[in-house]
Enzyme design. Structure first.
Site, PDB file in Angstrom:
ATOM      1  N   SER A 185      -2.858  -1.323   3.545  1.00  0.00           N
ATOM      2  CA  SER A 185      -1.191  -1.049   2.972  1.00  0.00           C
ATOM      3  C   SER A 185      -0.554  -2.052   2.469  1.00  0.00           C
ATOM      4  CB  SER A 185      -0.505  -0.149   4.240  1.00  0.00           C
ATOM      5  OG  SER A 185      -0.509  -1.146   5.385  1.00  0.00           O
TER       6      SER A 185
ATOM      7  N   CYS B 103      -4.698   5.963  17.285  1.00  0.00           N
ATOM      8  CA  CYS B 103      -3.406   5.101  17.238  1.00  0.00           C
ATOM      9  C   CYS B 103      -2.494   5.282  18.427  1.00  0.00           C
ATOM     10  CB  CYS B 103      -2.391   5.187  16.073  1.00  0.00           C
ATOM     11  SG  CYS B 103      -1.571   6.781  15.866  1.00  0.00           S
TER      12      CYS B 103
ATOM     13  N   CYS C  84      -2.946  14.194  11.207  1.00  0.00           N
ATOM     14  CA  CYS C  84      -2.034  13.228  10.728  1.00  0.00           C
ATOM     15  C   CYS C  84      -1.705  13.209   9.198  1.00  0.00           C
ATOM     16  CB  CYS C  84      -2.219  11.747  11.373  1.00  0.00           C
ATOM     17  SG  CYS C  84      -0.847  10.630  10.888  1.00  0.00           S
TER      18      CYS C  84
ATOM     19  N   GLY D 254      -2.549   3.016   1.847  1.00  0.00           N
ATOM     20  CA  GLY D 254      -3.664   2.028   1.622  1.00  0.00           C
ATOM     21  C   GLY D 254      -5.076   2.633   1.864  1.00  0.00           C
TER      22      GLY D 254
ATOM     23  N   MET E 234       3.456   1.676   5.616  1.00  0.00           N
ATOM     24  CA  MET E 234       2.912   0.247   5.742  1.00  0.00           C
ATOM     25  C   MET E 234       2.580   0.260   7.386  1.00  0.00           C
ATOM     26  SD  MET E 234       5.238  -1.957   3.287  1.00  0.00           S
ATOM     27  CE  MET E 234       4.265  -3.595   3.648  1.00  0.00           C
ATOM     28  N   SER E 235       1.390  -0.144   7.646  1.00  0.00           N
ATOM     29  CA  SER E 235       1.015  -0.180   8.982  1.00  0.00           C
ATOM     30  C   SER E 235       0.886  -1.343   9.604  1.00  0.00           C
ATOM     31  CB  SER E 235      -0.514   0.639   9.157  1.00  0.00           C
ATOM     32  OG  SER E 235      -1.361  -0.255   8.301  1.00  0.00           O
TER      33      SER E 235
END
Length: 360
Positions: free
Chosen positions: A15, A199, A103, A127, A9-10
């Site tokens: 997500s 990110c 990643c 997601g 979950m970001s």
């Protein structure tokens, strides 16, 4: 007993709704936000980024709303090793890496999957806008229903084992429908903007980031033309990429572009726009989804970067394990370090890292 799934979950809408959809489908859902960055004081300075403190709190609030367990887990060491250090090293070599691909390969579908299984989970979920299906006894990836949000480009490294244990429920929805679902069930992130920056570089200045990490490795050098004639001085090869026109600081009296980066000489080659169109390239570290290896030439549609359009090409196996790609139409600004990804219609065939550029 219900199957258990750990979802990354970001704090974003995708997500968050994926967690809701999985719970609605009857899974026991555990939410995890991965702490990826080692220096919160720097990396979290931009609120709303996927590594920010606000993102963690958004994810926590969503988990509370959905009534699912939620944890923040530390993945900083493996992220630094497999993503950040790789990113820096490639730029210092004159390449232009895609950290999202690294990643996904090493963090989301390897380290997170292993962590999920250690918690007794059957699956890991994200997601992402992709569809994972089983066809003719083999797991495959097909493009999302929402073509504009499709993320299959960054998924080509997935193995059969990873696909068997991965769920991506958003692939069956358009983005606007996902936002509508979030609004209907009362999630405050329903209108949260998509995160587009790297990110771990919230200010979007990758050159400045690399210079802060290794200041002694960034050196001024020469801009040269394709005959090697001196044109001017550049501030360090990490600030440039193939096809770049803006920010060169050169008054040439015409439009000029970065056509090559020679890290061994610390030189940036500049030329005309026609010089950045090439028709052939070679990829390394290839992976294929519908089959284990490429045995013979194959007609595909291929793309050379995330936002590029697919174009007809033929991929051919090489004796050294690499793959040669020949495009029907020359491609603009093929860049070493990026990935070339192959499709058959909406089927993701595979891909690899661009290692060499050839052709006119």
């Amino acid at each position: 007993m219900n199957k258990k799934v750990v979802i990354g979950m970001s704090g974003g809408v995708d997500s968050s709704v994926a967690a809701y959809l999985l719970k609605r489908q009857g899974y026991d859902v555990i939410g995890i936000t991965m702490k990826l960055t080692p220096d919160d004081a720097f990396y979290n300075e931009k609120e709303g980024g996927c590594c920010s403190i606000s993102a963690v709190e958004d994810a926590r609030r969503v988990a509370y709303k959905l009534d699912i367990p939620f944890y923040v887990m530390n993945f900083t060491e493996v992220f630094k090793d497999k993503v950040i250090d790789y990113f820096i090293d490639d730029y210092l070599k004159g390449r232009t890496p895609n950290p999202c691909i690294a990643c996904n390969k090493h963090i989301k579908f390897d380290a997170l999957l292993k962590k999920a299984q250690s918690l007794g989970a059957d699956y890991v979920a994200t997601g992402h806008y992709c569809k994972i299906l089983k066809e003719n006894g083999r797991f495959v990836i097909r493009r999302s229903i929402d073509d504009k949000k499709d993320q299959t480009y960054v998924m080509y490294n997935m193995t059969q084992y990873q696909l068997e244990h991965t769920l991506m429920p958003c692939g069956d929805y358009e983005k606007e429908h996902i936002r509508e679902i979030a609004k209907e069930i009362g999630l405050n992130v329903f209108n949260k903007r998509d995160s587009e920056e790297i990110c771990f570089i919230p200010d979007d200045d990758h050159g400045g980031f690399i210079k802060r990490q290794c200041p002694n490795d960034i050196k001024e050098g020469n801009f040269v033309d394709k005959q090697g004639k001196f044109i001017g001085k550049h501030k360090g090869i990490v600030y440039y990429t193939i096809g770049q026109r803006k920010g060169l600081g050169i008054a040439a009296g015409k439009r000029i572009f970065v056509t090559d980066i020679k890290a061994d000489k610390n030189e940036i080659v500049l030329g005309d726009e026609k010089d950045i169109f090439k028709s052939e390239l070679i990829t390394k570290d290839n992976n294929f989804i519908p089959f284990d290896r490429l045995e013979e030439p194959m007609e595909v549609e291929a793309k050379i970067r995330y936002n590029a359009k697919v174009s007809k090409a033929v991929i051919s196996p090489m004796e050294d394990g690499r793959v040669k790609i020949k495009f029907e139409i020359p491609q603009r600004a093929i860049t070493i370090g990026q990935s070339a990804v192959f499709y058959k219609g909406d089927l993701l065939v595979g891909g690899g890292i661009i290692d060499e550029i050839q052709g006119v």
